[in-house]
Design a protein around this motif. Structure first.
Motif, PDB file in Angstrom:
ATOM      1  N   ASP A  80       0.796  -1.228   0.000  1.00 61.40           N
ATOM      2  CA  ASP A  80       0.000   0.000   0.000  1.00 61.40           C
ATOM      3  C   ASP A  80       0.830   1.280   0.000  1.00 61.40           C
ATOM      4  O   ASP A  80       0.260   2.365  -0.065  1.00 61.40           O
ATOM      5  N   LEU A  81       2.145   1.168   0.076  1.00 67.00           N
ATOM      6  CA  LEU A  81       2.985   2.362   0.102  1.00 67.00           C
ATOM      7  C   LEU A  81       3.247   2.868  -1.313  1.00 67.00           C
ATOM      8  O   LEU A  81       3.539   2.081  -2.213  1.00 67.00           O
ATOM      9  N   PRO A  82       3.159   4.174  -1.514  1.00 65.28           N
ATOM     10  CA  PRO A  82       3.426   4.743  -2.852  1.00 65.28           C
ATOM     11  C   PRO A  82       4.921   4.913  -3.094  1.00 65.28           C
ATOM     12  O   PRO A  82       5.411   6.016  -3.263  1.00 65.28           O
ATOM     13  N   LEU A  83       5.642   3.824  -3.077  1.00 67.74           N
ATOM     14  CA  LEU A  83       7.090   3.869  -3.253  1.00 67.74           C
ATOM     15  C   LEU A  83       7.470   3.360  -4.634  1.00 67.74           C
ATOM     16  O   LEU A  83       6.900   2.397  -5.133  1.00 67.74           O
ATOM     17  N   ASP A  84       8.456   4.004  -5.228  1.00 67.01           N
ATOM     18  CA  ASP A  84       9.022   3.487  -6.473  1.00 67.01           C
ATOM     19  C   ASP A  84      10.240   2.656  -6.077  1.00 67.01           C
ATOM     20  O   ASP A  84      11.369   3.104  -6.162  1.00 67.01           O
ATOM     21  N   ILE A  85       9.976   1.456  -5.596  1.00 66.21           N
ATOM     22  CA  ILE A  85      11.065   0.613  -5.099  1.00 66.21           C
ATOM     23  C   ILE A  85      11.477  -0.442  -6.108  1.00 66.21           C
ATOM     24  O   ILE A  85      12.356  -1.231  -5.844  1.00 66.21           O
ATOM     25  N   SER A  86      10.845  -0.444  -7.255  1.00 66.96           N
ATOM     26  CA  SER A  86      11.168  -1.453  -8.259  1.00 66.96           C
ATOM     27  C   SER A  86      11.538  -0.817  -9.594  1.00 66.96           C
ATOM     28  O   SER A  86      11.239  -1.348 -10.655  1.00 66.96           O
ATOM     29  N   GLY A  87      12.159   0.346  -9.569  1.00 70.36           N
ATOM     30  CA  GLY A  87      12.627   0.963 -10.803  1.00 70.36           C
ATOM     31  C   GLY A  87      11.516   1.299 -11.780  1.00 70.36           C
ATOM     32  O   GLY A  87      11.674   1.148 -12.980  1.00 70.36           O
ATOM     33  N   GLY A  88      10.395   1.771 -11.274  1.00 68.70           N
ATOM     34  CA  GLY A  88       9.296   2.143 -12.146  1.00 68.70           C
ATOM     35  C   GLY A  88       8.343   1.010 -12.454  1.00 68.70           C
ATOM     36  O   GLY A  88       7.347   1.189 -13.122  1.00 68.70           O
ATOM     37  N   ARG A  89       8.649  -0.180 -11.968  1.00 68.29           N
ATOM     38  CA  ARG A  89       7.770  -1.336 -12.171  1.00 68.29           C
ATOM     39  C   ARG A  89       6.959  -1.565 -10.910  1.00 68.29           C
ATOM     40  O   ARG A  89       7.389  -1.264  -9.807  1.00 68.29           O
ATOM     41  N   ASN A  90       5.790  -2.115 -11.072  1.00 73.78           N
ATOM     42  CA  ASN A  90       4.991  -2.501  -9.918  1.00 73.78           C
ATOM     43  C   ASN A  90       5.548  -3.785  -9.337  1.00 73.78           C
ATOM     44  O   ASN A  90       5.890  -4.704 -10.090  1.00 73.78           O
ATOM     45  N   PRO A  91       5.627  -3.867  -8.009  1.00 71.66           N
ATOM     46  CA  PRO A  91       6.037  -5.145  -7.418  1.00 71.66           C
ATOM     47  C   PRO A  91       5.086  -6.253  -7.849  1.00 71.66           C
ATOM     48  O   PRO A  91       3.912  -6.004  -8.153  1.00 71.66           O
ATOM     49  N   TYR A  92       5.581  -7.481  -7.873  1.00 73.95           N
ATOM     50  CA  TYR A  92       4.751  -8.636  -8.180  1.00 73.95           C
ATOM     51  C   TYR A  92       4.086  -9.067  -6.878  1.00 73.95           C
ATOM     52  O   TYR A  92       4.765  -9.393  -5.906  1.00 73.95           O
ATOM     53  N   ILE A  93       2.765  -9.045  -6.853  1.00 78.36           N
ATOM     54  CA  ILE A  93       2.004  -9.347  -5.644  1.00 78.36           C
ATOM     55  C   ILE A  93       1.486 -10.783  -5.710  1.00 78.36           C
ATOM     56  O   ILE A  93       0.861 -11.185  -6.687  1.00 78.36           O
ATOM     57  N   MET A  94       1.749 -11.526  -4.619  1.00 79.40           N
ATOM     58  CA  MET A  94       1.309 -12.916  -4.531  1.00 79.40           C
ATOM     59  C   MET A  94       0.270 -13.047  -3.418  1.00 79.40           C
ATOM     60  O   MET A  94       0.256 -12.238  -2.489  1.00 79.40           O
ATOM     61  N   ASP A  95      -0.567 -14.064  -3.483  1.00 71.53           N
ATOM     62  CA  ASP A  95      -1.575 -14.273  -2.442  1.00 71.53           C
ATOM     63  C   ASP A  95      -1.019 -15.076  -1.264  1.00 71.53           C
ATOM     64  O   ASP A  95      -1.778 -15.606  -0.454  1.00 71.53           O
ATOM     65  N   SER A  96       0.299 -15.136  -1.172  1.00 68.85           N
ATOM     66  CA  SER A  96       0.989 -15.843  -0.096  1.00 68.85           C
ATOM     67  C   SER A  96       2.390 -15.254   0.015  1.00 68.85           C
ATOM     68  O   SER A  96       2.762 -14.375  -0.758  1.00 68.85           O
ATOM     69  N   ASN A  97       3.166 -15.761   0.951  1.00 68.41           N
ATOM     70  CA  ASN A  97       4.559 -15.349   1.030  1.00 68.41           C
ATOM     71  C   ASN A  97       5.295 -15.806  -0.226  1.00 68.41           C
ATOM     72  O   ASN A  97       5.083 -16.924  -0.705  1.00 68.41           O
ATOM     73  N   PRO A  98       6.162 -14.950  -0.772  1.00 69.57           N
ATOM     74  CA  PRO A  98       6.921 -15.308  -1.981  1.00 69.57           C
ATOM     75  C   PRO A  98       8.108 -16.210  -1.654  1.00 69.57           C
ATOM     76  O   PRO A  98       9.265 -15.828  -1.771  1.00 69.57           O
ATOM     77  N   THR A  99       7.798 -17.424  -1.242  1.00 70.57           N
ATOM     78  CA  THR A  99       8.833 -18.418  -0.952  1.00 70.57           C
ATOM     79  C   THR A  99       9.211 -19.140  -2.246  1.00 70.57           C
ATOM     80  O   THR A  99       8.482 -19.085  -3.241  1.00 70.57           O
ATOM     81  N   ALA A 100      10.310 -19.837  -2.221  1.00 72.08           N
ATOM     82  CA  ALA A 100      10.734 -20.606  -3.396  1.00 72.08           C
ATOM     83  C   ALA A 100       9.658 -21.602  -3.806  1.00 72.08           C
ATOM     84  O   ALA A 100       9.392 -21.796  -5.001  1.00 72.08           O
ATOM     85  N   GLU A 101       9.025 -22.209  -2.814  1.00 69.77           N
ATOM     86  CA  GLU A 101       7.986 -23.196  -3.110  1.00 69.77           C
ATOM     87  C   GLU A 101       6.782 -22.557  -3.807  1.00 69.77           C
ATOM     88  O   GLU A 101       6.244 -23.104  -4.778  1.00 69.77           O
ATOM     89  N   LYS A 102       6.360 -21.391  -3.318  1.00 71.65           N
ATOM     90  CA  LYS A 102       5.210 -20.704  -3.927  1.00 71.65           C
ATOM     91  C   LYS A 102       5.579 -20.149  -5.298  1.00 71.65           C
ATOM     92  O   LYS A 102       4.746 -20.127  -6.218  1.00 71.65           O
ATOM     93  N   MET A 103       6.808 -19.709  -5.465  1.00 72.21           N
ATOM     94  CA  MET A 103       7.259 -19.225  -6.778  1.00 72.21           C
ATOM     95  C   MET A 103       7.263 -20.372  -7.789  1.00 72.21           C
ATOM     96  O   MET A 103       6.850 -20.203  -8.942  1.00 72.21           O
ATOM     97  N   ALA A 104       7.717 -21.544  -7.358  1.00 78.58           N
ATOM     98  CA  ALA A 104       7.698 -22.720  -8.248  1.00 78.58           C
ATOM     99  C   ALA A 104       6.271 -23.050  -8.646  1.00 78.58           C
ATOM    100  O   ALA A 104       6.004 -23.408  -9.806  1.00 78.58           O
ATOM    101  N   ASP A 105       5.343 -22.915  -7.711  1.00 81.59           N
ATOM    102  CA  ASP A 105       3.933 -23.178  -8.003  1.00 81.59           C
ATOM    103  C   ASP A 105       3.404 -22.204  -9.063  1.00 81.59           C
ATOM    104  O   ASP A 105       2.684 -22.618  -9.962  1.00 81.59           O
ATOM    105  N   VAL A 106       3.790 -20.939  -8.970  1.00 81.14           N
ATOM    106  CA  VAL A 106       3.373 -19.946  -9.966  1.00 81.14           C
ATOM    107  C   VAL A 106       3.927 -20.326 -11.346  1.00 81.14           C
ATOM    108  O   VAL A 106       3.206 -20.297 -12.334  1.00 81.14           O
ATOM    109  N   LEU A 107       5.185 -20.710 -11.407  1.00 79.69           N
ATOM    110  CA  LEU A 107       5.772 -21.087 -12.687  1.00 79.69           C
ATOM    111  C   LEU A 107       5.132 -22.336 -13.255  1.00 79.69           C
ATOM    112  O   LEU A 107       4.960 -22.454 -14.473  1.00 79.69           O
ATOM    113  N   PHE A 108       4.773 -23.266 -12.401  1.00 79.43           N
ATOM    114  CA  PHE A 108       4.161 -24.495 -12.868  1.00 79.43           C
ATOM    115  C   PHE A 108       2.805 -24.206 -13.498  1.00 79.43           C
ATOM    116  O   PHE A 108       2.432 -24.683 -14.510  1.00 79.43           O
TER     117      PHE A 108
END
Length: 108
Positions: A80-108
């Protein structure tokens, strides 16, 4: 069956809400995705698939969405913070913690 694996590497930042250690703080990683493709037989050129197709499809998505970006849990107060912390890109928002396991699930 014949199987090949393409390794794609990328950099990203994240934090794990509720983590008991240092990972509760923002930090970065060098990620590695191993993409495995299987086919019943080789194509006419002797391949399961051209590695450039994997790089274009999966690697292209990783480059556009995750590489050098911030991955956040949708419950993270940073969302919710109006920060440009990703070089002009929006952060990637996940419905869980961005763990390696959850990232693998997204890629799958």
């Amino acid at each position: 069956m014949i199987t090949i694996t393409k390794i794609l590497e990328f950099d990203y930042g994240h934090r794990v809400l509720g983590h008991e250690g240092k990972c509760r703080n923002l930090h970065g990683h060098r990620g590695k995705a191993e993409i495995t493709v299987t086919a019943p037989e080789l194509d006419t050129l002797g391949r399961v698939i051209d590695f450039s197709v994997i790089k274009q499809l999966v690697g292209g998505w990783i480059d556009r969405v995750w590489d050098h970006n911030l991955l956040l849990n949708d419950k993270d107060p940073l969302v919710d913070l109006p920060l440009d912390i990703s070089g002009g890109r929006n952060p990637y928002i996940m419905d869980s913690n961005p763990t390696a396991e959850k990232m693998a699930d997204v890629l799958f």
